[in-house]
Design a protein around this motif. Structure first.
Motif, PDB file in Angstrom:
ATOM      1  N   VAL A   1      39.039  37.752  45.357  1.00 34.89           N
ATOM      2  CA  VAL A   1      38.562  39.101  45.666  1.00 34.89           C
ATOM      3  C   VAL A   1      39.729  39.982  46.116  1.00 34.89           C
ATOM      4  O   VAL A   1      39.849  41.146  45.703  1.00 34.89           O
ATOM      5  CB  VAL A   1      37.449  39.052  46.730  1.00 34.89           C
TER       6      VAL A   1
ATOM      7  N   GLY B   1      41.598  41.444  43.296  1.00 33.37           N
ATOM      8  CA  GLY B   1      40.957  42.458  42.459  1.00 33.37           C
ATOM      9  C   GLY B   1      39.660  42.066  41.802  1.00 33.37           C
ATOM     10  O   GLY B   1      39.069  42.875  41.066  1.00 33.37           O
TER      11      GLY B   1
ATOM     12  N   THR C   1      35.992  41.899  41.130  1.00 32.33           N
ATOM     13  CA  THR C   1      34.847  42.710  41.563  1.00 32.33           C
ATOM     14  C   THR C   1      33.522  42.223  40.997  1.00 32.33           C
ATOM     15  O   THR C   1      32.466  42.533  41.540  1.00 32.33           O
ATOM     16  CB  THR C   1      35.011  44.177  41.130  1.00 32.33           C
ATOM     17  N   THR C   2      33.580  41.460  39.881  1.00 30.42           N
ATOM     18  CA  THR C   2      32.366  41.161  39.135  1.00 30.42           C
ATOM     19  C   THR C   2      32.423  39.752  38.575  1.00 30.42           C
ATOM     20  O   THR C   2      33.470  39.315  38.083  1.00 30.42           O
ATOM     21  CB  THR C   2      32.204  42.151  37.958  1.00 30.42           C
TER      22      THR C   2
ATOM     23  N   PRO D   1      31.995  40.912  48.569  1.00 29.78           N
ATOM     24  CA  PRO D   1      31.654  42.137  47.835  1.00 29.78           C
ATOM     25  C   PRO D   1      31.936  42.009  46.333  1.00 29.78           C
ATOM     26  O   PRO D   1      32.849  42.634  45.785  1.00 29.78           O
ATOM     27  CB  PRO D   1      32.540  43.191  48.492  1.00 29.78           C
ATOM     28  N   VAL D   2      31.135  41.168  45.679  1.00 30.48           N
ATOM     29  CA  VAL D   2      31.290  40.902  44.246  1.00 30.48           C
ATOM     30  C   VAL D   2      29.928  41.097  43.568  1.00 30.48           C
ATOM     31  O   VAL D   2      28.927  40.530  44.014  1.00 30.48           O
ATOM     32  CB  VAL D   2      31.794  39.463  44.002  1.00 30.48           C
ATOM     33  N   THR D   3      29.903  41.870  42.507  1.00 32.99           N
ATOM     34  CA  THR D   3      28.672  42.059  41.741  1.00 32.99           C
ATOM     35  C   THR D   3      28.433  40.828  40.873  1.00 32.99           C
ATOM     36  O   THR D   3      29.360  40.315  40.240  1.00 32.99           O
ATOM     37  CB  THR D   3      28.781  43.308  40.849  1.00 32.99           C
TER      38      THR D   3
ATOM     39  N   SER E   1      32.524  47.478  33.996  1.00 37.17           N
ATOM     40  CA  SER E   1      32.746  47.111  35.392  1.00 37.17           C
ATOM     41  C   SER E   1      34.159  47.510  35.821  1.00 37.17           C
ATOM     42  O   SER E   1      35.114  47.331  35.064  1.00 37.17           O
ATOM     43  CB  SER E   1      32.578  45.604  35.584  1.00 37.17           C
TER      44      SER E   1
ATOM     45  N   GLY F   1      37.633  47.043  38.082  1.00 41.96           N
ATOM     46  CA  GLY F   1      38.348  45.877  38.593  1.00 41.96           C
ATOM     47  C   GLY F   1      38.331  44.714  37.626  1.00 41.96           C
ATOM     48  O   GLY F   1      38.105  44.861  36.426  1.00 41.96           O
TER      49      GLY F   1
END
Length: 258
Positions: free
Chosen positions: A54, A57, A59-60, A82-84, A138, A140
């Protein structure tokens, strides 16, 4: 489906088959580092490694595993970061799929996976397009994974690289890079995959021993790509029929180029 955090009984560790697709030659240049990474089971990642990804970078996450696999592990440490998260299963059951590949055998032979890959890219085309949409829009870094980071992950990586205009041999080279990690992957994921495929009379221990004796074969991926080239005017046609548009391809190329 409720997605839980990792069961406390599971051993967590750094991914054994994680790599950035950056540097692979595609139409117009190369994939930029930090666009997309492929991996083995990220739900088994230890907290420190998850936090590091994370920080770098990520994010998803696109989770390509079946529902029965996700039910065992959940999201793991990423569930509190904080990761989708997108669950996009390419198989309804890992046991049924491996049983189909093994045929009447009690073991699994990686070199015989061509038919599985063709079935994935044709039969799960809509899910692959969904995953490509996530990659395209998305921010990142986007990571996608299955259990080993080999088969379902390999098919999505190949689909992405085809859309980006990569040469088939570059796609095969990315696929076979998993071979050097096979033993570590099996050791890491056996706690989840082993019990699931054992229900279907398949032996992961024997598969691990067989993999150690044999070279990792490029044949399944090379065969899948040949099938797409020979069966369709455009190798992306199964994905186009499932919703892959020129606009989405262009967006992927823009994201991959940075």
């Amino acid at each position: 489906m409720t997605v839980i955090d990792t069961s406390p009984e599971l051993d967590l560790s750094p991914p054994a088959n994680l790599r950035d697709l950056g540097g692979i030659a595609v139409d117009g240049g190369t994939v930029r580092p930090g666009f997309a990474i492929r991996a083995d089971d990220l739900s088994l990642t230890d907290p420190a490694s998850a936090q590091q990804l994370v920080a770098e970078g990520l994010t998803t996450i696109i989770d390509l595993r079946s529902g029965d696999e996700v039910a065992v592990t959940g999201r793991g440490p990423f569930g509190s970061l904080p990761v989708t998260y997108h669950h996009v299963p390419l198989l309804t059951s890992i046991g049924h799929a491996t049983q189909a590949v093994a045929g009447g055998s009690m073991t699994i032979d990686q070199s015989q996976f061509e038919s599985l890959y063709i079935r994935l890219v044709e039969g799960s085309a809509a899910h692959i397009v969904t995953a490509l949409g996530v990659l395209a829009y998305s921010p990142g870094t986007v990571a996608f994974h299955c259990a080993a980071g080999q088969d379902r992950t390999g098919v999505l990586a190949a689909s992405l690289l085809l859309a980006l205009g990569a040469d088939p041999e570059a796609i095969v080279a990315d696929y076979v890079a998993t071979g050097r990690n096979s033993a570590a992957v099996m050791a890491r994921t056996r706690q989840v995959v082993g019990p699931l495929i054992a229900r279907y009379g398949l032996d992961l221990d024997e598969a691990a021993q067989q993999a150690a004796r044999a070279e990792f074969s490029p044949a399944p991926m090379r065969g899948m790509l040949a099938h797409l080239t020979e069966s369709y005017a455009d190798p992306l046609q199964p994905l186009r029929e499932a919703g892959l548009t020129d606009g989405l391809v262009q967006r992927l190329r823009e994201r991959a180029a940075g």
